[in-house]
Design a protein around this motif. Sequence first.
Motif, mmCIF file in Angstrom:
data_model
loop_
_atom_site.group_PDB
_atom_site.id
_atom_site.type_symbol
_atom_site.label_atom_id
_atom_site.label_comp_id
_atom_site.label_asym_id
_atom_site.label_seq_id
_atom_site.Cartn_x
_atom_site.Cartn_y
_atom_site.Cartn_z
ATOM 1 N N ILE A 21 -7.232 18.050 20.204
ATOM 2 C CA ILE A 21 -6.659 19.285 19.667
ATOM 3 C C ILE A 21 -5.869 18.998 18.393
ATOM 4 O O ILE A 21 -5.995 19.724 17.392
ATOM 5 C CB ILE A 21 -5.784 19.990 20.722
ATOM 6 C CG1 ILE A 21 -6.671 20.520 21.865
ATOM 7 C CG2 ILE A 21 -4.965 21.123 20.090
ATOM 8 C CD1 ILE A 21 -5.891 21.053 23.054
ATOM 9 N N ALA A 63 -6.625 20.504 14.751
ATOM 10 C CA ALA A 63 -5.575 21.297 14.096
ATOM 11 C C ALA A 63 -5.281 20.771 12.695
ATOM 12 O O ALA A 63 -5.178 21.550 11.733
ATOM 13 C CB ALA A 63 -4.305 21.281 14.943
ATOM 14 N N ARG A 64 -5.143 19.481 12.567
ATOM 15 C CA ARG A 64 -4.826 18.895 11.250
ATOM 16 C C ARG A 64 -5.965 19.093 10.271
ATOM 17 O O ARG A 64 -5.732 19.389 9.094
ATOM 18 C CB ARG A 64 -4.449 17.431 11.407
ATOM 19 C CG ARG A 64 -3.099 17.305 12.084
ATOM 20 C CD ARG A 64 -2.587 15.903 12.148
ATOM 21 N NE ARG A 64 -1.279 15.909 12.803
ATOM 22 C CZ ARG A 64 -0.783 14.893 13.464
ATOM 23 N NH1 ARG A 64 -1.462 13.768 13.555
ATOM 24 N NH2 ARG A 64 0.406 14.984 14.033
ATOM 25 N N THR A 82 -7.053 27.416 8.491
ATOM 26 C CA THR A 82 -5.961 28.219 9.033
ATOM 27 C C THR A 82 -4.763 28.000 8.117
ATOM 28 O O THR A 82 -4.830 27.230 7.168
ATOM 29 C CB THR A 82 -5.656 27.912 10.504
ATOM 30 O OG1 THR A 82 -4.956 29.039 11.066
ATOM 31 C CG2 THR A 82 -4.860 26.642 10.707
ATOM 32 N N ASN A 85 -4.294 29.361 16.828
ATOM 33 C CA ASN A 85 -4.132 28.537 18.007
ATOM 34 C C ASN A 85 -5.465 27.941 18.410
ATOM 35 O O ASN A 85 -6.520 28.466 18.075
ATOM 36 C CB ASN A 85 -3.494 29.306 19.178
ATOM 37 C CG ASN A 85 -3.817 30.769 19.142
ATOM 38 O OD1 ASN A 85 -4.967 31.144 19.260
ATOM 39 N ND2 ASN A 85 -2.814 31.602 18.953
ATOM 40 N N ILE A 86 -5.384 26.832 19.104
ATOM 41 C CA ILE A 86 -6.559 26.059 19.487
ATOM 42 C C ILE A 86 -6.405 25.727 20.964
ATOM 43 O O ILE A 86 -5.331 25.307 21.399
ATOM 44 C CB ILE A 86 -6.624 24.752 18.667
ATOM 45 C CG1 ILE A 86 -6.645 25.062 17.179
ATOM 46 C CG2 ILE A 86 -7.820 23.908 19.082
ATOM 47 C CD1 ILE A 86 -6.276 23.883 16.306
ATOM 48 N N THR A 114 -2.437 24.775 21.797
ATOM 49 C CA THR A 114 -1.373 24.524 20.829
ATOM 50 C C THR A 114 -0.208 25.472 21.098
ATOM 51 O O THR A 114 -0.393 26.572 21.609
ATOM 52 C CB THR A 114 -1.873 24.718 19.385
ATOM 53 O OG1 THR A 114 -2.488 26.016 19.272
ATOM 54 C CG2 THR A 114 -2.866 23.642 18.992
ATOM 55 N N TRP A 135 1.664 22.591 11.371
ATOM 56 C CA TRP A 135 0.557 21.934 12.060
ATOM 57 C C TRP A 135 0.760 20.433 12.215
ATOM 58 O O TRP A 135 -0.179 19.699 12.477
ATOM 59 C CB TRP A 135 -0.790 22.270 11.416
ATOM 60 C CG TRP A 135 -1.114 23.711 11.652
ATOM 61 C CD1 TRP A 135 -1.005 24.734 10.756
ATOM 62 C CD2 TRP A 135 -1.548 24.302 12.876
ATOM 63 N NE1 TRP A 135 -1.349 25.932 11.353
ATOM 64 C CE2 TRP A 135 -1.690 25.687 12.650
ATOM 65 C CE3 TRP A 135 -1.831 23.795 14.136
ATOM 66 C CZ2 TRP A 135 -2.101 26.570 13.647
ATOM 67 C CZ3 TRP A 135 -2.250 24.675 15.130
ATOM 68 C CH2 TRP A 135 -2.378 26.038 14.870
ATOM 69 N N SER A 141 1.214 30.202 23.440
ATOM 70 C CA SER A 141 0.686 30.871 22.264
ATOM 71 C C SER A 141 0.516 32.368 22.482
ATOM 72 O O SER A 141 0.047 32.810 23.527
ATOM 73 C CB SER A 141 -0.673 30.246 21.915
ATOM 74 O OG SER A 141 -1.197 30.832 20.779
ATOM 75 N N ILE A 193 -10.873 28.822 19.288
ATOM 76 C CA ILE A 193 -10.017 28.742 18.104
ATOM 77 C C ILE A 193 -9.721 30.152 17.613
ATOM 78 O O ILE A 193 -10.633 30.975 17.481
ATOM 79 C CB ILE A 193 -10.701 27.958 16.962
ATOM 80 C CG1 ILE A 193 -10.895 26.493 17.354
ATOM 81 C CG2 ILE A 193 -9.902 28.071 15.665
ATOM 82 C CD1 ILE A 193 -11.716 25.689 16.358
ATOM 83 N N ALA A 202 -7.944 31.541 14.166
ATOM 84 C CA ALA A 202 -7.512 30.982 12.886
ATOM 85 C C ALA A 202 -7.440 32.052 11.811
ATOM 86 O O ALA A 202 -7.928 33.173 11.986
ATOM 87 C CB ALA A 202 -8.487 29.879 12.456
#
Length: 187
Positions: free
Chosen positions: A10, A14-15, A23, A29-30, A41, A51, A75, A97, A99
């Motif tokens: 995750i 995200a990164r 995003t 959120n993931i 997340t 993030w 979230s 996801i 985003a």
Amino acid sequence: MHDKPIPEQIIYVARRMFERRLTDMAGGNISVRAGDQLFVTPRYAGSKQHWKISTDDIISGPIATQELFSHPRFSREGKAHLGLYRTFAENEVSGCIHAHPFHILPFCVAEKPMEAVLESTQKFGTVEVVKGAPAHSQVLADQIIAAMLQKRGAIAKQAGAVLLPRHGIFIAGKDIFHAVDALERLD
């Protein structure tokens, strides 16, 4: 990366999403499903943490209960994530996801569907806009779920996607890597 623990997967996704403008700091959120557990997340991963989240930030809990709703950092779009995992079998959807992608947001603002114009997006078909509803409401979650049920064919291939009016995109994938791949192709 596929063989890493779920929280690390995750964080990796995200990164990459943030670096690639898939995003923004407004959020998203993931989530990943592993058996009967949801990993997601935290709230404010974008706006407060930019993030830069760690494995300690990832929230987990049972999909079948309401337990996650009591977590203070659960979230806000978690209702949709939980609803999708409760609706689809694990072998259908195991990664979701939400985003705010740079190139997709204009479609969300205009409330216009995105036609599949690239060869790489043909399998997703037209990405429709769900009916408007307040962000992080059960009504919005229900509309996302209903729209994704119509995307079962695309999900079976890789992922299904829907646009949220004036908000962003939601993707339900066979796994988190199928979902993020779909997100980048669509953007």
